[in-house]
Scaffold this motif. Sequence first.
Motif, PDB file in Angstrom:
ATOM      1  N   SER A   1       0.858  -1.186   0.000  1.00  0.00           N
ATOM      2  CA  SER A   1       0.000   0.000   0.000  1.00  0.00           C
ATOM      3  C   SER A   1       0.893   1.235   0.000  1.00  0.00           C
ATOM      4  CB  SER A   1      -0.891  -0.001   1.237  1.00  0.00           C
ATOM      5  OG  SER A   1      -0.092   0.082   2.408  1.00  0.00           O
ATOM      6  N   HIS A   2       0.275   2.415   0.059  1.00  0.00           N
ATOM      7  CA  HIS A   2       1.096   3.619   0.156  1.00  0.00           C
ATOM      8  C   HIS A   2       1.881   3.590   1.456  1.00  0.00           C
ATOM      9  CE1 HIS A   2       2.165   7.912   0.481  1.00  0.00           C
ATOM     10  NE2 HIS A   2       2.136   7.861  -0.851  1.00  0.00           N
ATOM     11  N   VAL A   3       3.079   4.126   1.414  1.00  0.00           N
ATOM     12  CA  VAL A   3       3.984   4.036   2.557  1.00  0.00           C
ATOM     13  C   VAL A   3       3.367   4.629   3.823  1.00  0.00           C
ATOM     14  CG1 VAL A   3       5.195   6.204   2.000  1.00  0.00           C
ATOM     15  CG2 VAL A   3       6.369   4.413   3.307  1.00  0.00           C
ATOM     16  N   THR A   4       2.570   5.673   3.700  1.00  0.00           N
ATOM     17  CA  THR A   4       1.990   6.291   4.891  1.00  0.00           C
ATOM     18  C   THR A   4       0.978   5.374   5.568  1.00  0.00           C
ATOM     19  OG1 THR A   4       0.405   7.441   3.455  1.00  0.00           O
ATOM     20  CG2 THR A   4       2.372   8.667   4.127  1.00  0.00           C
ATOM     21  N   SER A   5       0.227   4.613   4.777  1.00  0.00           N
ATOM     22  CA  SER A   5      -0.728   3.655   5.355  1.00  0.00           C
ATOM     23  C   SER A   5       0.010   2.569   6.118  1.00  0.00           C
ATOM     24  CB  SER A   5      -1.583   3.031   4.250  1.00  0.00           C
ATOM     25  OG  SER A   5      -2.303   4.014   3.551  1.00  0.00           O
ATOM     26  N   GLN A   6       1.109   2.087   5.549  1.00  0.00           N
ATOM     27  CA  GLN A   6       1.909   1.076   6.244  1.00  0.00           C
ATOM     28  C   GLN A   6       2.498   1.643   7.529  1.00  0.00           C
ATOM     29  OE1 GLN A   6       4.543  -1.170   3.240  1.00  0.00           O
ATOM     30  NE2 GLN A   6       3.761   0.594   2.102  1.00  0.00           N
ATOM     31  N   MET A   7       2.957   2.884   7.470  1.00  0.00           N
ATOM     32  CA  MET A   7       3.551   3.492   8.664  1.00  0.00           C
ATOM     33  C   MET A   7       2.546   3.566   9.798  1.00  0.00           C
ATOM     34  SD  MET A   7       5.745   6.499   6.748  1.00  0.00           S
ATOM     35  CE  MET A   7       6.388   7.282   8.236  1.00  0.00           C
ATOM     36  N   ARG A   8       1.315   3.946   9.474  1.00  0.00           N
ATOM     37  CA  ARG A   8       0.283   4.029  10.519  1.00  0.00           C
ATOM     38  C   ARG A   8       0.005   2.640  11.103  1.00  0.00           C
ATOM     39  NH1 ARG A   8      -1.804   7.990   6.880  1.00  0.00           N
ATOM     40  NH2 ARG A   8      -3.100   6.413   5.831  1.00  0.00           N
ATOM     41  N   ALA A   9      -0.037   1.616  10.231  1.00  0.00           N
ATOM     42  CA  ALA A   9      -0.296   0.260  10.714  1.00  0.00           C
ATOM     43  C   ALA A   9       0.854  -0.238  11.581  1.00  0.00           C
ATOM     44  CB  ALA A   9      -0.521  -0.678   9.531  1.00  0.00           C
ATOM     45  N   ILE A  10       2.079   0.052  11.174  1.00  0.00           N
ATOM     46  CA  ILE A  10       3.249  -0.376  11.952  1.00  0.00           C
ATOM     47  C   ILE A  10       3.279   0.325  13.302  1.00  0.00           C
ATOM     48  CG2 ILE A  10       5.773  -0.337  12.014  1.00  0.00           C
ATOM     49  CD1 ILE A  10       5.657  -0.678   8.904  1.00  0.00           C
ATOM     50  N   GLU A  11       2.921   1.610  13.317  1.00  0.00           N
ATOM     51  CA  GLU A  11       2.857   2.347  14.585  1.00  0.00           C
ATOM     52  C   GLU A  11       1.843   1.713  15.536  1.00  0.00           C
ATOM     53  OE1 GLU A  11       4.726   4.538  15.756  1.00  0.00           O
ATOM     54  OE2 GLU A  11       5.513   5.895  14.224  1.00  0.00           O
ATOM     55  N   LYS A  12       0.782   1.102  14.967  1.00  0.00           N
ATOM     56  CA  LYS A  12      -0.234   0.436  15.786  1.00  0.00           C
ATOM     57  C   LYS A  12       0.202  -0.964  16.214  1.00  0.00           C
ATOM     58  CE  LYS A  12      -4.567   0.512  14.998  1.00  0.00           C
ATOM     59  NZ  LYS A  12      -5.911   0.354  14.362  1.00  0.00           N
ATOM     60  N   GLY A  13       1.350  -1.415  15.699  1.00  0.00           N
ATOM     61  CA  GLY A  13       1.848  -2.727  16.096  1.00  0.00           C
ATOM     62  C   GLY A  13       1.722  -3.813  15.049  1.00  0.00           C
ATOM     63  N   ALA A  14       1.388  -3.456  13.804  1.00  0.00           N
ATOM     64  CA  ALA A  14       1.285  -4.457  12.746  1.00  0.00           C
ATOM     65  C   ALA A  14       2.641  -5.109  12.505  1.00  0.00           C
ATOM     66  CB  ALA A  14       0.776  -3.817  11.460  1.00  0.00           C
TER      67      ALA A  14
END
Length: 456
Positions: A226-239
């Motif tokens: 996905s777009h890098v920003t979407s991944q960043m938000r998911a990773i910040e949530k613990g993905a």
Amino acid sequence: MFKQTTLLGRTYQFHSLKEILAKANEDRSGDQLAGIAAESMKERMAAKVVLADLTLADIRNYPLLSAEEDEVSRVIEENVQESTYAVVKDWTVADLREYILSDLQSGTDLLTLGEGLTSEMIAAVTKLMSNLDLIQAASKIEVLTTCQTQIGQKGVLASRAQPNHPSDHLKGMRASLYEALSYGIGDAVIGINPVIDTTDNIFALLSETKEIIDQFSIPTQNCVLSHVTSQMRAIEKGAPADMIFQSLAGTQAGNESFGISVSLIEEANALIQQKGTATGSNRWYFETGQGSELSSEAHFDIDQVTLEARCYGFAKKYQPFLVNTVVGFIGPEYLYNSKQVIRAGLEDHFMGKMHGLPMGVDVCYTNHMDADQNDMDNLSMLLTSAGVNFVIGVPMADDCMLNYQSLSYHDIATLRNISGAKPTPVFEKWLENQGIMWNGSLTNLAGNPTLFLNKR
């Protein structure tokens, strides 16, 4: 820069490095669309003659986009190893070609040389090489990278499993992935293109793929494209993300059309290094493809081969685990037919390897292009001979979400069978433990996705 040459009694004049590079390109519908292509085969040959006599210093001294106005140019310039460049700067492009193709030079020699070259120099020499030249040169170069596992070894043809689903249905994705695994596909990455680019959906897809990897102890890595920003938000949530993905362009304006910048990539890089779930240091996955800059009117009259090389100069900074060109995905406006797609795939693979990148290719085309699956079979065999790090597989070679044609899971198994190439060593051992492979060959259990249903 003004250059001219006379062929068969006619004088051809070129008024800039951009013009020389563009007109020296092999026939490309994207360059024709941009109005920068050679008008005839004779003019193309004249441009090649002029290009062959330019020195590498000439190319560096006449930047296509200055580092002051374009941050991609700045990244490329900052990563040139000056001591190596000083040795070769007076070489002509023809000299560079001869060095690369010499049997006296190893892949290690070419990687060392590449450290002292700009992306434009690598693009320039590519324009003087035949398809066979591109295969022969790239086949020398071994680029090893490590995320959870290592890829890039000589004799290894790794693969991305791409179990896309038209609604991101987790069970549908899982079923497709089981088929991929049953053919021995997925050692490079389990990588999904999502339909829904939201934080929660990216989180769910990353969690599902990681659960499958853990459940069956699969030696691979996961990624959601996905777009890098979407991944960043998911990773910040613990993905649980082993690596992070982004598509790249060869100009700052092109990257802005993708919604990215150097500062954003730097921020994402810090995040995946801090919170990524991989044990290795190579945690990026970049995708590129000839024509993306023209499609966003961000090409600045630069030809698409040179722009593609600049993508690799940008990617190199972040030491990615995977890079691939989605070679025929954009369509006939940029690569009109199979001949152009095959040429572009070989060019991109060679240019990526000369940048020291772990280069893969999505061997693909769109249905409105003058190409078919036989053409993709041809390109996949050529790339296997060239030592491509990985290729991409989708069910039945038909991506039901992105609506384009690629390689099937069993196509990749066939490529390995014909060429003698293998999965990564740890993945091959895992396949043997599952009963799917033995002594380098698939067993009678291969191709049966219910194997994994039975083991749940």
